[in-house]
Design a protein around this motif. Structure first.
Motif, short mmCIF file in Angstrom:
data_model
loop_
_atom_site.label_atom_id
_atom_site.label_comp_id
_atom_site.label_asym_id
_atom_site.label_seq_id
_atom_site.Cartn_x
_atom_site.Cartn_y
_atom_site.Cartn_z
N TYR A 83 4.09 -20.54 4.02
CA TYR A 83 5.33 -20.46 5.12
C TYR A 83 4.62 -19.62 6.21
O TYR A 83 5.38 -19.31 7.12
N GLY A 84 3.32 -19.45 6.27
CA GLY A 84 2.79 -18.59 7.24
C GLY A 84 2.37 -19.19 8.82
O GLY A 84 1.79 -18.50 9.66
N GLN A 85 2.42 -20.57 8.62
CA GLN A 85 2.19 -21.24 9.79
C GLN A 85 2.91 -20.95 11.01
O GLN A 85 4.20 -20.70 10.99
N ASN A 86 2.38 -20.73 12.04
CA ASN A 86 2.85 -20.47 13.39
C ASN A 86 3.91 -19.01 13.37
O ASN A 86 4.69 -18.85 14.16
N LYS A 87 3.32 -18.36 12.38
CA LYS A 87 3.74 -16.65 12.39
C LYS A 87 2.89 -15.83 12.74
O LYS A 87 1.60 -16.20 12.30
N THR A 88 3.08 -14.75 13.07
CA THR A 88 2.19 -13.64 13.32
C THR A 88 2.59 -12.36 12.14
O THR A 88 3.65 -11.98 12.24
N LEU A 89 1.57 -12.29 11.52
CA LEU A 89 1.49 -11.25 10.38
C LEU A 89 1.53 -9.73 10.77
O LEU A 89 0.46 -9.57 11.82
N ARG A 90 2.30 -8.83 10.48
CA ARG A 90 2.08 -7.56 11.06
C ARG A 90 2.44 -6.52 9.78
O ARG A 90 3.78 -5.83 9.73
N VAL A 91 1.71 -6.29 8.97
CA VAL A 91 1.70 -5.23 8.22
C VAL A 91 1.43 -3.77 8.50
O VAL A 91 0.20 -3.62 8.94
N LEU A 92 2.07 -2.95 8.46
CA LEU A 92 2.37 -1.55 9.18
C LEU A 92 2.03 -0.66 7.78
O LEU A 92 2.89 -0.49 6.86
N LEU A 93 0.71 0.19 7.78
CA LEU A 93 0.33 0.83 6.47
C LEU A 93 0.48 2.30 7.38
O LEU A 93 -0.23 2.65 8.32
N VAL A 94 1.40 3.13 6.74
CA VAL A 94 1.51 4.69 7.48
C VAL A 94 0.50 5.61 6.53
O VAL A 94 0.57 5.55 5.35
N GLN A 95 -0.37 6.12 7.40
CA GLN A 95 -1.21 7.36 6.79
C GLN A 95 -0.99 8.58 7.23
O GLN A 95 -1.08 8.86 8.30
N VAL A 96 -0.86 9.36 6.26
CA VAL A 96 -0.65 10.88 6.43
C VAL A 96 -1.60 11.57 5.69
O VAL A 96 -1.92 11.58 4.41
N GLU A 97 -2.64 12.50 6.38
CA GLU A 97 -3.71 13.02 5.88
C GLU A 97 -4.50 12.44 4.88
O GLU A 97 -4.62 12.82 3.67
N SER A 98 -4.87 11.28 5.53
CA SER A 98 -5.93 10.39 4.86
C SER A 98 -5.35 9.74 3.64
O SER A 98 -6.27 8.96 2.69
N GLU A 99 -4.23 9.74 3.45
CA GLU A 99 -3.60 8.95 2.50
C GLU A 99 -2.44 8.28 2.67
O GLU A 99 -1.30 8.60 3.65
N ILE A 100 -2.50 6.74 2.37
CA ILE A 100 -1.49 5.82 2.81
C ILE A 100 -0.11 6.03 1.91
O ILE A 100 -0.08 6.14 0.66
N ILE A 101 1.03 6.45 2.67
CA ILE A 101 2.09 6.90 2.01
C ILE A 101 3.22 5.85 1.97
O ILE A 101 4.26 5.76 1.31
N GLY A 102 3.04 4.56 2.61
CA GLY A 102 4.21 3.57 2.80
C GLY A 102 3.64 2.33 3.38
O GLY A 102 2.68 2.70 4.35
N ILE A 103 4.35 1.25 2.97
CA ILE A 103 4.01 -0.01 3.96
C ILE A 103 5.02 -0.64 4.60
O ILE A 103 6.10 -0.69 3.73
N LEU A 104 5.15 -1.12 5.41
CA LEU A 104 6.13 -1.89 6.16
C LEU A 104 5.61 -3.02 6.49
O LEU A 104 5.20 -3.58 7.52
N PRO A 105 5.95 -4.24 5.73
CA PRO A 105 5.60 -5.64 5.78
C PRO A 105 6.36 -6.28 7.00
O PRO A 105 7.81 -6.51 6.74
N LEU A 106 5.91 -6.66 8.08
CA LEU A 106 6.65 -7.42 8.85
C LEU A 106 6.08 -8.69 9.48
O LEU A 106 4.87 -8.98 9.15
N VAL A 107 6.95 -9.79 10.00
CA VAL A 107 6.50 -10.97 10.57
C VAL A 107 7.04 -11.23 11.93
O VAL A 107 8.26 -10.98 12.10
N GLU A 108 6.28 -11.76 12.64
CA GLU A 108 6.78 -12.19 13.89
C GLU A 108 7.10 -13.85 13.91
O GLU A 108 6.22 -14.46 13.74
N GLN A 109 8.13 -14.51 14.18
CA GLN A 109 8.28 -15.85 13.94
C GLN A 109 9.32 -16.45 15.26
O GLN A 109 10.25 -15.46 15.63
N ARG A 110 9.31 -17.40 15.40
CA ARG A 110 10.04 -18.20 16.41
C ARG A 110 11.15 -19.01 15.59
O ARG A 110 11.08 -19.50 14.78
N GLU A 111 12.50 -18.45 16.20
CA GLU A 111 13.74 -19.09 15.35
C GLU A 111 14.56 -19.72 16.48
O GLU A 111 14.43 -19.21 17.56
#
Length: 404
Positions: A83-111
């Motif tokens: 289902y990824g056709q015509n969508k833009t993937l935007r996965v945000l990885l939060v890094q603190v002091e060289s360690e990734i402490i969280g991930i926020l998966p997002l997608v841009e899509q036309r509705e």
């Protein structure tokens, strides 16, 4: 494509001059106890680039409260494949002091909306599950950093719309993070899911049902047992030190049964036997099985499959995906028998909750002892005419619903 946060990733704390004064304690205080910290946001836009973060994702997933299969990298890869056709993937990885402490998966899509086509930034769920949220054990810091990053980067979207938020887990974090960085956030109640919080034994659960329905459940189970119907539960336990192969033959039999039910003629495109979704459901079955997150309940009579219930499970929490039963067995009430036996067996296994989902509420209300409300938080771009029309439309819609 990988991009990082602007301004060298320096994120001032709430309460400083760079943030709204309505924001309170530093979201990073639980991590380091410091009043200021350097954070970096890495944005991943290609699904293949996430392979490099697979171990990190898995580590954070194990720390995620009320985690579900839909928050795994396996799910995102499967979802994107189909289902990824015509969508833009935007996965945000939060890094603190060289360690990734969280991930926020997002997608841009036309509705398509009543205001016309709208570009939406949202979670990659599309209503397949009941809830979604950040991955990791530091959701406050993850949401804070992600919203700070999104506020500072160029905006191609009209509507920032985070749906399927679980209030019990979120506790206002998403609203505060969005407001803290200038998003004019409007909260709405989104969807109602019907669940069963499982007590210590089956009789205690039955005692919460009406006398008539309680008698129907007991009668259906008794008639099934007298007819020689037996239950089987396929819930694979995966050992990383041993080879494992999912039971595809069992799944294929469930699909064949689904084709003989109303699902075979359904045009909704959301059943396990429909041509448009059959391969998607199969891949989800394989991925969830390999993770030990699959629960497949079946009823058999003389080795003939007469009913199935396809679910995902994790840490004693089940999410019902699809159910089907043999049309010729209606006199045995296979639907009631299936769910009654499933509840009884789940109690015996120590499960804590079965989420029946949002569809067919009248049928599910008979079983449910808890309703789960999800939340929706919207920010409408002031530069988008469609978004502003949509804002007024949402206001009227939810105002009317509240007055009803």
């Amino acid at each position: 494509m990988l991009t990082t946060a602007p301004e060298n990733g320096s994120l001032p704390m709430c309460g400083t001059s760079a943030a709204s004064s309505s924001c309170g304690v530093s979201p990073f205080s639980s991590i380091s106890g410091k009043t200021s910290i350097m954070a970096n946001v890495i944005e991943v836009n290609r699904i293949e680039d996430l392979h490099a973060y697979a171990l990190t994702w898995e580590r954070l997933f194990r720390k995620t409260p009320h985690a579900t299969f839909f928050q795994t990298l396996d799910w995102l890869q499967t979802y994107w494949k189909f289902y990824g056709q015509n969508k833009t993937l935007r996965v945000l990885l939060v890094q603190v002091e060289s360690e990734i402490i969280g991930i926020l998966p997002l997608v841009e899509q036309r509705e398509t909306t009543h205001a016309g086509p709208v570009r939406v930034l949202t979670y990659p769920l599309d209503a397949w599950g009941s809830f979604f949220g950040p991955i990791g054990g530091e959701p406050t810091a993850t949401l804070f950093s992600a919203c700070r990053y999104l506020a500072a980067t160029s905006k191609q979207w009209d509507l920032f719309d985070l749906r399927w938020i679980e209030p019990e887990v979120d506790r206002g974090r998403t609203f505060n993070a969005m407001r803290c960085h200038g998003f004019t956030t409007v909260p709405y109640t989104w969807q109602t899911s019907y669940a069963i919080d499982l007590p210590g034994n089956f009789d205690d659960y039955l005692a919460t049902r009406t006398p008539k329905f309680r008698a129907s459940i007991r009668r259906a189970i008794r008639k099934a047992q007298e007819a020689g119907i037996v239950q089987e539960r396929y819930r694979p336990e995966v050992d990383a030190t041993r080879p494992f192969s999912p039971n595809e033959e069992l799944y294929d039999r469930c699909v064949e049964l689904a084709r003989r039910t109303w699902q075979g003629g359904s045009s909704s495109g959301t059943t396990i036997s429909h041509a448009e979704t059959a391969e998607f459901f199969r891949e989800c079955f394989l991925k969830a099985s390999q993770r030990g997150m699959l629960d497949l309940m079946t009823l058999r009579r003389d080795d003939e499959l007469i009913a199935f219930s396809y679910n995902f499970c994790h840490q004693g929490r089940l999410l019902g995906m699809r159910m089907g039963y043999e049309p010729d067995c209606k006199r045995l009430s296979p639907g009631v028998t299936m769910l009654g036996m499933q509840i009884r067996d789940s109690i015996d296994r120590g499960d804590c909750r079965i989420d029946l989902g949002i569809d067919h509420p009248k049928a599910k209300e008979r079983w449910s002892n808890k309703t789960l409300l999800s939340q929706r938080l919207c920010h409408y771009s002031r530069f988008s005419v469609q978004a502003q029309i949509l804002r007024w439309g949402h206001w009227l819609k939810y105002r009317s619903a509240a007055a009803a």
